[in-house]
Design a protein around this motif. Structure first.
Motif, PDB file in Angstrom:
ATOM      1  N   ARG A  75       0.806  -1.220   0.000  1.00 35.89           N
ATOM      2  CA  ARG A  75       0.000   0.000   0.000  1.00 35.89           C
ATOM      3  C   ARG A  75       0.839   1.271   0.000  1.00 35.89           C
ATOM      4  O   ARG A  75       0.444   2.287  -0.562  1.00 35.89           O
ATOM      5  CB  ARG A  75      -0.946  -0.006   1.201  1.00 35.89           C
ATOM      6  CG  ARG A  75      -2.066  -1.044   1.086  1.00 35.89           C
ATOM      7  CD  ARG A  75      -2.870  -1.124   2.361  1.00 35.89           C
ATOM      8  NE  ARG A  75      -2.074  -1.653   3.457  1.00 35.89           N
ATOM      9  CZ  ARG A  75      -2.522  -1.791   4.713  1.00 35.89           C
ATOM     10  NH1 ARG A  75      -3.751  -1.423   5.010  1.00 35.89           N
ATOM     11  NH2 ARG A  75      -1.737  -2.286   5.656  1.00 35.89           N
ATOM     12  N   VAL A  76       2.012   1.218   0.625  1.00 40.50           N
ATOM     13  CA  VAL A  76       2.869   2.404   0.663  1.00 40.50           C
ATOM     14  C   VAL A  76       3.379   2.733  -0.737  1.00 40.50           C
ATOM     15  O   VAL A  76       3.307   3.876  -1.188  1.00 40.50           O
ATOM     16  CB  VAL A  76       4.058   2.182   1.629  1.00 40.50           C
ATOM     17  CG1 VAL A  76       4.986   3.386   1.595  1.00 40.50           C
ATOM     18  CG2 VAL A  76       3.550   1.943   3.049  1.00 40.50           C
ATOM     19  N   SER A  77       3.873   1.716  -1.441  1.00 40.53           N
ATOM     20  CA  SER A  77       4.368   1.932  -2.802  1.00 40.53           C
ATOM     21  C   SER A  77       3.255   2.450  -3.705  1.00 40.53           C
ATOM     22  O   SER A  77       3.462   3.369  -4.508  1.00 40.53           O
ATOM     23  CB  SER A  77       4.927   0.624  -3.381  1.00 40.53           C
ATOM     24  OG  SER A  77       6.038   0.188  -2.644  1.00 40.53           O
ATOM     25  N   LEU A  78       2.068   1.868  -3.572  1.00 37.69           N
ATOM     26  CA  LEU A  78       0.952   2.282  -4.418  1.00 37.69           C
ATOM     27  C   LEU A  78       0.539   3.717  -4.122  1.00 37.69           C
ATOM     28  O   LEU A  78       0.209   4.481  -5.039  1.00 37.69           O
ATOM     29  CB  LEU A  78      -0.231   1.337  -4.210  1.00 37.69           C
ATOM     30  CG  LEU A  78      -1.377   1.474  -5.219  1.00 37.69           C
ATOM     31  CD1 LEU A  78      -0.877   1.213  -6.644  1.00 37.69           C
ATOM     32  CD2 LEU A  78      -2.503   0.509  -4.868  1.00 37.69           C
ATOM     33  N   ALA A  79       0.569   4.108  -2.858  1.00 40.35           N
ATOM     34  CA  ALA A  79       0.222   5.478  -2.489  1.00 40.35           C
ATOM     35  C   ALA A  79       1.198   6.474  -3.112  1.00 40.35           C
ATOM     36  O   ALA A  79       0.804   7.530  -3.620  1.00 40.35           O
ATOM     37  CB  ALA A  79       0.212   5.633  -0.970  1.00 40.35           C
ATOM     38  N   VAL A  80       2.479   6.129  -3.067  1.00 39.10           N
ATOM     39  CA  VAL A  80       3.492   7.013  -3.654  1.00 39.10           C
ATOM     40  C   VAL A  80       3.292   7.134  -5.162  1.00 39.10           C
ATOM     41  O   VAL A  80       3.347   8.233  -5.728  1.00 39.10           O
ATOM     42  CB  VAL A  80       4.913   6.500  -3.341  1.00 39.10           C
ATOM     43  CG1 VAL A  80       5.955   7.328  -4.077  1.00 39.10           C
ATOM     44  CG2 VAL A  80       5.171   6.552  -1.842  1.00 39.10           C
ATOM     45  N   LEU A  81       3.026   6.021  -5.827  1.00 37.36           N
ATOM     46  CA  LEU A  81       2.809   6.055  -7.275  1.00 37.36           C
ATOM     47  C   LEU A  81       1.575   6.870  -7.630  1.00 37.36           C
ATOM     48  O   LEU A  81       1.586   7.663  -8.575  1.00 37.36           O
ATOM     49  CB  LEU A  81       2.689   4.638  -7.830  1.00 37.36           C
ATOM     50  CG  LEU A  81       3.981   3.828  -7.861  1.00 37.36           C
ATOM     51  CD1 LEU A  81       3.701   2.391  -8.302  1.00 37.36           C
ATOM     52  CD2 LEU A  81       5.007   4.467  -8.786  1.00 37.36           C
TER      53      LEU A  81
END
Length: 237
Positions: A171-177
């Protein structure tokens, strides 16, 4: 009786001190998503402040997404459940203020997005891969509709990047993207239509690598895709 969660404020920056105490109480778990904070009168008494300073603090917390204000007999300030959208919006504001070039954005994406693609080969379920395949088929249908749908195709192509990244279940990576969405749409809108065949071929190969659970191959192919459309192509324009 609930133990008083807040301390009296004794600083010239009253509203900021209130914001920090409430934010920390939420982060510490003293208030869970959906919980209602004490009434404004109770909070003002706990902090030892006037109503105006308290209202300013609540307004800041609402804008940051930590609180939701409801009106009516059962109204009040309620703790909001955290979401990817909140993180993305905050990062988007930061990136806009700092500024970044297409090259910097591409370099960052190659590190983060390609790693997500590699993880997707390991973590994605068959059902998720089937859904991605359906989205890819919709992308192909848009490409076949011609020039009038080119910008729509590019918008959906960016969304397809997010779909692939979501398969990594991070979820962290997706939020940044997602926080980069505005810039990605801005840069991708400049891609000429004659590249659509290459774009579709790239994605078809990436999906095949994911199906084969070949993370290294999927990562390499997406690396090449991002590199070409954001670095190599721009250097020849």
């Amino acid at each position: 009786m609930m133990e008083q969660p807040f301390q009296r404020v004794s600083t010239s920056r009253v509203s900021e001190a209130i914001v920090e105490q409430i934010r920390q109480a939420i982060l510490d778990g003293q208030f869970q998503p959906g919980d209602r904070l004490p009434s404004q009168r109770e909070l003002a008494k706990m902090f030892g402040v006037g109503r105006s300073a308290l209202l300013e603090a609540i307004r800041i917390l609402e804008q940051s997404g930590l609180l939701t204000i409801r009106t009516g007999g059962n109204g009040g300030a309620f703790v909001t459940a955290p979401s990817i959208r909140q993180v993305s919006d905050s990062l988007d504001l930061l990136f806009r203020r700092e500024g970044a070039t297409r090259e910097e954005l591409a370099e960052f994406r190659i590190v983060l997005e390609c790693y997500c693609c590699k993880m997707a080969a390991e973590k994605a379920s068959e059902e998720e891969l089937n859904q991605v395949e359906l989205e890819f088929n919709e992308l192909k249908e848009l490409a076949e509709k011609g020039s009038a749908y080119w910008q729509t195709f590019l918008t959906r192509e960016i969304e397809f990047h997010f779909s692939i990244a979501s398969l990594a279940h991070n979820r962290v990576s997706l939020a940044v993207l997602h926080s980069l969405a505005t810039w990605l749409h801005s840069f991708s809108s400049q891609i000429p239509e004659f590249y659509k065949g290459r774009m579709l071929n790239n994605w078809q190969a990436i999906i095949a690598a994911l199906r084969n659970r070949d993370g290294e191959q999927a990562q390499r192919l997406l690396n090449e895709h991002i590199y070409f459309f954001n670095l190599m192509r721009s250097s020849t324009e």
